[in-house]
Design an enzyme around this catalytic site. Structure first.
Site, PDB file in Angstrom:
ATOM      1  N   SER A  66      11.385   1.335   1.301  1.00 42.09           N
ATOM      2  CA  SER A  66      11.287   2.682   1.883  1.00 42.09           C
ATOM      3  C   SER A  66      12.691   3.181   2.172  1.00 42.09           C
ATOM      4  CB  SER A  66      10.490   2.624   3.191  1.00 42.09           C
ATOM      5  OG  SER A  66      10.578   3.861   3.877  1.00 42.09           O
ATOM      6  N   TYR A  68       8.849  -0.540  11.598  1.00 42.00           N
ATOM      7  CA  TYR A  68       8.657  -0.226  10.175  1.00 42.00           C
ATOM      8  C   TYR A  68      10.003  -0.321   9.460  1.00 42.00           C
ATOM      9  CZ  TYR A  68       7.224   2.174   5.919  1.00 42.00           C
ATOM     10  OH  TYR A  68       6.976   2.483   4.602  1.00 42.00           O
TER      11      TYR A  68
HETATM   12  N1  LIG Z   1       3.537   7.089   1.705  1.00 44.61           N
HETATM   13  C1  LIG Z   1       4.803   7.109   2.011  1.00 44.61           C
HETATM   14  O1  LIG Z   1       5.329   8.144   2.434  1.00 44.61           O
HETATM   15  C2  LIG Z   1       5.651   5.875   1.855  1.00 44.61           C
HETATM   16  C3  LIG Z   1       7.036   6.005   1.996  1.00 44.61           C
HETATM   17  C4  LIG Z   1       7.844   4.881   1.841  1.00 44.61           C
HETATM   18  C5  LIG Z   1       7.277   3.660   1.535  1.00 44.61           C
HETATM   19  N2  LIG Z   1       5.940   3.557   1.411  1.00 44.61           N
HETATM   20  C6  LIG Z   1       5.399   2.234   1.088  1.00 44.61           C
HETATM   21  O2  LIG Z   1       4.518   2.353  -0.018  1.00 44.61           O
HETATM   22  C7  LIG Z   1       3.566   1.284   0.042  1.00 44.61           C
HETATM   23  C8  LIG Z   1       2.176   1.871  -0.182  1.00 44.61           C
HETATM   24  O3  LIG Z   1       1.844   2.692   0.915  1.00 44.61           O
HETATM   25  P1  LIG Z   1       0.951   4.009   0.793  1.00 44.61           P
HETATM   26  O4  LIG Z   1       1.756   5.115   1.332  1.00 44.61           O
HETATM   27  O5  LIG Z   1       0.371   4.117  -0.553  1.00 44.61           O
HETATM   28  O6  LIG Z   1      -0.143   3.683   1.913  1.00 44.61           O
HETATM   29  P2  LIG Z   1      -1.733   3.508   1.831  1.00 44.61           P
HETATM   30  O7  LIG Z   1      -2.355   4.645   1.109  1.00 44.61           O
HETATM   31  O8  LIG Z   1      -2.134   3.262   3.257  1.00 44.61           O
HETATM   32  O9  LIG Z   1      -1.920   2.200   0.978  1.00 44.61           O
HETATM   33  C9  LIG Z   1      -1.595   0.942   1.495  1.00 44.61           C
HETATM   34  C10 LIG Z   1      -2.100  -0.104   0.533  1.00 44.61           C
HETATM   35  O10 LIG Z   1      -1.710  -1.388   1.024  1.00 44.61           O
HETATM   36  C11 LIG Z   1      -2.867  -2.217   1.014  1.00 44.61           C
HETATM   37  N3  LIG Z   1      -2.789  -3.204   2.089  1.00 44.61           N
HETATM   38  C12 LIG Z   1      -2.503  -3.004   3.396  1.00 44.61           C
HETATM   39  N4  LIG Z   1      -2.556  -4.166   4.062  1.00 44.61           N
HETATM   40  C13 LIG Z   1      -2.877  -5.119   3.148  1.00 44.61           C
HETATM   41  C14 LIG Z   1      -3.088  -6.511   3.208  1.00 44.61           C
HETATM   42  N5  LIG Z   1      -3.005  -7.194   4.348  1.00 44.61           N
HETATM   43  N6  LIG Z   1      -3.409  -7.165   2.061  1.00 44.61           N
HETATM   44  C15 LIG Z   1      -3.532  -6.494   0.904  1.00 44.61           C
HETATM   45  N7  LIG Z   1      -3.352  -5.176   0.783  1.00 44.61           N
HETATM   46  C16 LIG Z   1      -3.035  -4.501   1.894  1.00 44.61           C
HETATM   47  C17 LIG Z   1      -4.050  -1.293   1.201  1.00 44.61           C
HETATM   48  O11 LIG Z   1      -5.193  -1.887   0.618  1.00 44.61           O
HETATM   49  P3  LIG Z   1      -6.597  -2.057   1.379  1.00 44.61           P
HETATM   50  O12 LIG Z   1      -6.532  -1.279   2.669  1.00 44.61           O
HETATM   51  O13 LIG Z   1      -7.594  -1.528   0.398  1.00 44.61           O
HETATM   52  O14 LIG Z   1      -6.698  -3.519   1.570  1.00 44.61           O
HETATM   53  C18 LIG Z   1      -3.619  -0.076   0.400  1.00 44.61           C
HETATM   54  O15 LIG Z   1      -3.948  -0.216  -0.952  1.00 44.61           O
HETATM   55  C19 LIG Z   1       3.734   0.622   1.406  1.00 44.61           C
HETATM   56  O16 LIG Z   1       4.493  -0.559   1.264  1.00 44.61           O
HETATM   57  C20 LIG Z   1       4.529   1.645   2.196  1.00 44.61           C
HETATM   58  O17 LIG Z   1       5.291   1.069   3.218  1.00 44.61           O
HETATM   59  C21 LIG Z   1       5.100   4.635   1.571  1.00 44.61           C
END
Ligand SMILES: NC(=O)c1ccc[n+]([C@@H]2O[C@H](COP(=O)([O-])OP(=O)(O)OC[C@H]3O[C@@H](n4cnc5c(N)ncnc54)[C@H](OP(=O)(O)O)[C@@H]3O)[C@@H](O)[C@H]2O)c1
Length: 269
Positions: free
Chosen positions: A133, A146
């Protein structure tokens, strides 16, 4: 017909929603053999497979990886994408809650690497993409744990890159800015916020959850992943971010800390 040399077997953790789902869809549409993961798998999407995996559970990770290798024969690329957010004044966050976030965002990626790397080392080829991130570059107010988890994953990846280079395994990180996914709504938070932080915390969260943030299409991150996969020698730290978010990384490097932090707090005013 798809060129077989082009087709990669790709494992994307957290392929059930958000950025991970966008990555799975794009790579599958490009002809790759894609496996996404989620903790609960009650449907199979079109074009790729979803495999059950909880990255906080070593046995579950091992089972998930064995399933993919059993079916596809190998894993060429792993995208460590699964992660969780957390918000709250650092002082109010119970150590147990902080550990849960680190257990997912840092140790979860490590568990997946431990399961996937032996195969990559044996074949002397592979690519690990850690989704970190922009928050890895600085401490975000009221999201300190975070930032800490993503900064830790950056340093882990850096060390891993040097360790794995002799085996032909590439390690990169990809730092997204804010994208429209479920992460903000699902952020872990403390049971209560102390009165001394309440005003500042509410103000920062109002700005953060307003329309300017989290408005971009997560497919932009998927495009970056696709480009990394097709590079002959992917290396280093990559970004999926625009405008002031991308600029913040440069400012953090060149400005004195006091000025950078003043600008950060002005942004959230
Ligand atoms: N969205 C943003 O603005 C943003 C910015 C920077 C970085 N990121 C990073 O991008 C990545 C994806 O995030 P997102 O924004 O797409 O969020 P999201 O829509 O909440 O998706 C999170 C994903 O992680 C999975 N997950 C969470 N805990 C888990 C566990 N214990 N075991 C296996 N899977 C798990 C969830 O799967 P289930 O709930 O189905 O198990 C879901 O598929 C993360 O690492 C986040 O930190 C996001």
């Amino acid at each position: 017909m798809t060129d077989q040399a082009f087709v990669k077997v790709v494992l994307v953790t957290g392929g059930s929603s958000g950025i991970g789902e966008a990555i799975c869809k794009r790579l599958a549409a490009e002809g790759h053999r894609v496996y996404g993961t989620g903790r609960k798998v009650d449907r199979q999407p079109h074009g790729y497979r979803l495999v059950a995996m909880d990255i906080t559970d070593t046995a579950s990770v091992q089972r998930g990886v064995e399933h993919v290798v059993g079916e596809a024969g190998r894993i060429d690329v792993v995208v460590n994408n699964a992660g969780v957010g957390i918000q709250g004044p650092a002082e109010d966050i119970a150590p147990e809650l902080a550990l849960e976030v680190l257990n997912t965002n840092l140790i979860g990626a490590h568990r997946v690497c431990q399961a996937v790397l032996p195969g990559m080392r044996d074949r002397r080829r592979g690519l690990v993409i850690h989704i970190t991130s922009l928050a890895a570059n600085y401490g975000l107010p009221f999201r300190g744990f975070y930032s800490a988890s993503k900064a830790a994953l950056e340093r882990y990846a850096e060390a891993q890159r040097m360790e794995l280079a002799p085996f032909g395994v590439h390690v990169v990180t990809l730092q997204p800015g804010e994208y429209r996914t479920g992460i903000a709504a699902a952020r872990a938070r403390p049971a209560s916020i102390g009165p001394h932080y309440a005003d500042a915390y509410d103000r920062v969260m109002r700005v953060l959850d307003g329309s300017l943030h989290y408005s971009r299409d997560p497919d932009e991150v998927a495009v970056k992943v696709s480009r990394l996969i097709h590079r002959s020698s992917p290396y280093g730290v990559h970004f999926a971010a625009h405008g002031v978010q991308r600029l913040s990384v440069v400012l953090k490097k060149v400005l004195p800390s006091r000025l950078f932090e003043r600008l950060m707090m002005r942004h959230y005013r």
